[in-house]
Design a protein around this motif. Structure first.
Motif, PDB file in Angstrom:
ATOM      1  N   VAL A  79       0.844  -1.206   0.000  1.00 53.97           N
ATOM      2  CA  VAL A  79       0.000   0.000   0.000  1.00 53.97           C
ATOM      3  C   VAL A  79       0.878   1.254   0.000  1.00 53.97           C
ATOM      4  O   VAL A  79       0.530   2.280   0.573  1.00 53.97           O
ATOM      5  N   ALA A  80       2.035   1.156  -0.668  1.00 53.41           N
ATOM      6  CA  ALA A  80       2.949   2.303  -0.739  1.00 53.41           C
ATOM      7  C   ALA A  80       2.746   3.112  -2.018  1.00 53.41           C
ATOM      8  O   ALA A  80       3.437   4.104  -2.232  1.00 53.41           O
ATOM      9  N   ASP A  81       1.799   2.689  -2.867  1.00 54.37           N
ATOM     10  CA  ASP A  81       1.559   3.368  -4.145  1.00 54.37           C
ATOM     11  C   ASP A  81       1.107   4.811  -3.914  1.00 54.37           C
ATOM     12  O   ASP A  81       0.221   5.070  -3.109  1.00 54.37           O
ATOM     13  N   ASP A  82       1.716   5.744  -4.646  1.00 53.74           N
ATOM     14  CA  ASP A  82       1.319   7.146  -4.486  1.00 53.74           C
ATOM     15  C   ASP A  82       1.138   7.846  -5.837  1.00 53.74           C
ATOM     16  O   ASP A  82       1.058   9.073  -5.907  1.00 53.74           O
ATOM     17  N   GLY A  83       1.056   7.068  -6.909  1.00 50.63           N
ATOM     18  CA  GLY A  83       0.943   7.657  -8.236  1.00 50.63           C
ATOM     19  C   GLY A  83      -0.396   7.384  -8.886  1.00 50.63           C
ATOM     20  O   GLY A  83      -1.194   6.575  -8.403  1.00 50.63           O
ATOM     21  N   GLY A  84      -0.670   8.061 -10.011  1.00 48.61           N
ATOM     22  CA  GLY A  84      -1.876   7.819 -10.794  1.00 48.61           C
ATOM     23  C   GLY A  84      -3.156   8.067 -10.035  1.00 48.61           C
ATOM     24  O   GLY A  84      -3.219   8.881  -9.098  1.00 48.61           O
ATOM     25  N   GLY A  85      -4.219   7.319 -10.421  1.00 43.52           N
ATOM     26  CA  GLY A  85      -5.526   7.469  -9.789  1.00 43.52           C
ATOM     27  C   GLY A  85      -5.510   7.099  -8.323  1.00 43.52           C
ATOM     28  O   GLY A  85      -6.173   7.738  -7.496  1.00 43.52           O
ATOM     29  N   SER A  86      -4.730   6.071  -7.970  1.00 45.79           N
ATOM     30  CA  SER A  86      -4.630   5.662  -6.567  1.00 45.79           C
ATOM     31  C   SER A  86      -4.051   6.780  -5.718  1.00 45.79           C
ATOM     32  O   SER A  86      -4.524   7.074  -4.619  1.00 45.79           O
ATOM     33  N   GLY A  87      -3.002   7.403  -6.244  1.00 46.57           N
ATOM     34  CA  GLY A  87      -2.365   8.490  -5.515  1.00 46.57           C
ATOM     35  C   GLY A  87      -3.293   9.666  -5.316  1.00 46.57           C
ATOM     36  O   GLY A  87      -3.296  10.301  -4.251  1.00 46.57           O
ATOM     37  N   ALA A  88      -4.117   9.955  -6.339  1.00 46.16           N
ATOM     38  CA  ALA A  88      -5.064  11.078  -6.240  1.00 46.16           C
ATOM     39  C   ALA A  88      -6.101  10.828  -5.147  1.00 46.16           C
ATOM     40  O   ALA A  88      -6.408  11.718  -4.342  1.00 46.16           O
ATOM     41  N   LEU A  89      -6.644   9.601  -5.104  1.00 47.33           N
ATOM     42  CA  LEU A  89      -7.637   9.270  -4.074  1.00 47.33           C
ATOM     43  C   LEU A  89      -7.000   9.241  -2.687  1.00 47.33           C
ATOM     44  O   LEU A  89      -7.622   9.631  -1.700  1.00 47.33           O
ATOM     45  N   ARG A  90      -5.775   8.765  -2.643  1.00 43.93           N
ATOM     46  CA  ARG A  90      -5.050   8.728  -1.372  1.00 43.93           C
ATOM     47  C   ARG A  90      -4.883  10.145  -0.817  1.00 43.93           C
ATOM     48  O   ARG A  90      -5.083  10.391   0.378  1.00 43.93           O
ATOM     49  N   GLU A  91      -4.548  11.068  -1.706  1.00 41.45           N
ATOM     50  CA  GLU A  91      -4.329  12.452  -1.283  1.00 41.45           C
ATOM     51  C   GLU A  91      -5.644  13.170  -0.986  1.00 41.45           C
ATOM     52  O   GLU A  91      -5.775  13.873   0.021  1.00 41.45           O
ATOM     53  N   ASP A  92      -6.645  12.976  -1.848  1.00 40.55           N
ATOM     54  CA  ASP A  92      -7.911  13.703  -1.699  1.00 40.55           C
ATOM     55  C   ASP A  92      -8.763  13.183  -0.545  1.00 40.55           C
ATOM     56  O   ASP A  92      -9.411  13.959   0.152  1.00 40.55           O
ATOM     57  N   LEU A  93      -8.789  11.851  -0.363  1.00 39.35           N
ATOM     58  CA  LEU A  93      -9.710  11.254   0.605  1.00 39.35           C
ATOM     59  C   LEU A  93      -9.012  10.684   1.840  1.00 39.35           C
ATOM     60  O   LEU A  93      -9.683  10.197   2.755  1.00 39.35           O
ATOM     61  N   GLY A  94      -7.691  10.678   1.846  1.00 43.80           N
ATOM     62  CA  GLY A  94      -6.972  10.161   3.005  1.00 43.80           C
ATOM     63  C   GLY A  94      -7.146   8.673   3.201  1.00 43.80           C
ATOM     64  O   GLY A  94      -7.090   8.174   4.327  1.00 43.80           O
ATOM     65  N   MET A  95      -7.343   7.932   2.107  1.00 48.12           N
ATOM     66  CA  MET A  95      -7.532   6.481   2.193  1.00 48.12           C
ATOM     67  C   MET A  95      -6.288   5.758   1.683  1.00 48.12           C
ATOM     68  O   MET A  95      -5.390   6.376   1.102  1.00 48.12           O
ATOM     69  N   LEU A  96      -6.216   4.449   1.922  1.00 45.47           N
ATOM     70  CA  LEU A  96      -5.119   3.669   1.370  1.00 45.47           C
ATOM     71  C   LEU A  96      -5.252   3.626  -0.151  1.00 45.47           C
ATOM     72  O   LEU A  96      -6.368   3.655  -0.682  1.00 45.47           O
ATOM     73  N   PRO A  97      -4.142   3.550  -0.879  1.00 51.94           N
ATOM     74  CA  PRO A  97      -4.226   3.500  -2.344  1.00 51.94           C
ATOM     75  C   PRO A  97      -4.930   2.221  -2.805  1.00 51.94           C
ATOM     76  O   PRO A  97      -4.534   1.125  -2.408  1.00 51.94           O
ATOM     77  N   PRO A  98      -5.981   2.347  -3.623  1.00 49.58           N
ATOM     78  CA  PRO A  98      -6.790   1.184  -3.963  1.00 49.58           C
ATOM     79  C   PRO A  98      -6.346   0.403  -5.195  1.00 49.58           C
ATOM     80  O   PRO A  98      -6.795  -0.719  -5.422  1.00 49.58           O
TER      81      PRO A  98
END
Length: 373
Positions: A79-98
């Motif tokens: 769950v270390a992914d921080d790029g692409g769509g996963s990274g955007a949701l991680r940053e915007d919603l504070g959730m783990l990258p999906p």
């Protein structure tokens, strides 16, 4: 609230209602098939318990083949992914990258092809351009239940997955690389770019959250496994991050199950440039301080010149064993298994998931038989 965030929340809301309706449908269907599930459970007891540690495309491709050989699968996902769509949701919603979790869920899912296509659909324009509907669906479930672990469990039920998919940790972790030139790079998506830009290589990796702890179920799954698989997938950004979470390596080391590393067919620019099979194994040993590999599965088919030339344009080379590597790996206690593992689809090289799954299941069964003697 800006237009982008409004669009994201609107789609997540729709996905949430869809998740609820699908949950009701699956519940009714499950009641009708209760007898059938009892029969399946009886059969499952005879199938090896396989733990697959990794992330990215390599893991999900392998899982598609493995689910045809056993239902007892646990996919442990980084769950270390921080790029692409996963990274955007991680940053915007504070959730783990999906992203990686979504791919593993779909690989193990038993749903209609159309539903699978919907989950993989990426928006092509607007504020959600590049975002996967499956990511939004998982985000909606997370919002609905207020807990990522519960959301993942519910989504697994909806998709009627074979086995289970677990994030290695629920902690918010970021991957940090120290490069050979001394530069420190934070963020999984930035590491390969910086390596290529600086024409250097990765010296070591660590997590920004040193006290990150694995899920109890992750440790339990490793302890109860009959075979533990690392890979296939990106060595530094998919496999090793899981091993950096406190307690995971100890659980692997203490397990009596055979531990297997499935090596990549090609090097990965910005990660494993010029790495041979032994270099891949040594990277794992270096980051765990232990030799936790009993078997190394490696491809031995030499690609056509045309295919090699095509990949070399992107900076990728074929990863092949030689006698020197074999001798060193043997001295390290690792048995090498070399076979034709290549499948080419649409001019892209990937692992033959079915063939690798057969090798893995046979190893697990053989180990079981050896214990009984």
């Amino acid at each position: 609230m800006d237009e982008k965030m409004t669009s994201i929340f609107m789609v997540i809301g729709i996905a949430g209602w869809l998740a609820l309706l699908l949950s009701i449908y699956i519940y009714k269907k499950a009641k009708d098939e209760r007898l059938k599930s009892i029969t399946i459970e009886e059969h499952e007891n005879l199938e090896p318990k396989v733990v697959v540690i990794g992330g990215g495309t390599g893991q999900s491709v392998f899982l598609r083949g493995l689910k045809k050989r056993t239902r007892n699968i646990t996919a442990i996902v980084t769950v270390a992914d921080d790029g692409g769509g996963s990274g955007a949701l991680r940053e915007d919603l504070g959730m783990l990258p999906p992203g990686d979790i979504r791919n593993c869920l779909l690989a193990l899912a038993n749903i209609e092809p159309t539903m699978s296509e919907v989950m993989q659909y990426r928006f092509t324009e607007g504020a959600l351009k590049g975002q996967s509907f499956g990511n939004l669906f998982l985000a909606a479930m997370n919002g609905l239940y207020g807990n990522f672990e519960v959301a993942l469990y519910k989504m697994s039920q909806i998709f009627a997955i074979t086995g289970k998919v677990l994030p290695v940790t629920l902690n918010d972790i970021n991957l940090i690389a120290e490069l050979k030139n001394g530069k420190i790079v934070k963020g999984e998506s930035r590491i390969p770019k910086e390596v290529k830009n600086d024409k250097t290589s990765i010296e070591r990796l660590y997590l920004d959250e040193q006290d990150a702890v694995p899920l109890d179920e992750v440790i339990n799954s490793i302890e109860n496994a009959e075979i533990i698989i690392m890979g296939p997938g990106s060595l530094y950004t998919s496999i090793i991050p899981n091993l950096l979470v406190k307690g995971v390596v100890d659980a692997i080391e203490n397990s009596k199950a055979p531990k297997v590393y499935i090596c990549n067919i090609m090097t990965q620019p910005g990660e494993t440039d010029d790495h041979n099979v032994l270099d891949h194994v040594n990277a794992i040993v270096k980051h765990t301080n232990k030799n936790i590999i009993d078997y190394v599965i490696s491809n031995n088919e030499v690609l056509s010149k045309e295919m090699i030339d095509r990949y070399q344009k992107d900076g990728a080379k074929q990863v092949i064993l030689d006698d020197k590597q074999r001798k060193i790996l043997k001295a390290m206690g690792a048995t090498t298994i070399e076979e034709n593992l290549i499948e080419i689809k649409n001019n892209y090289i990937r692992h033959d998931a079915g063939h690798i799954s057969d090798i893995v299941i046979n190893l697990a069964l053989r180990h079981d038989n050896d214990k009984d003697k």
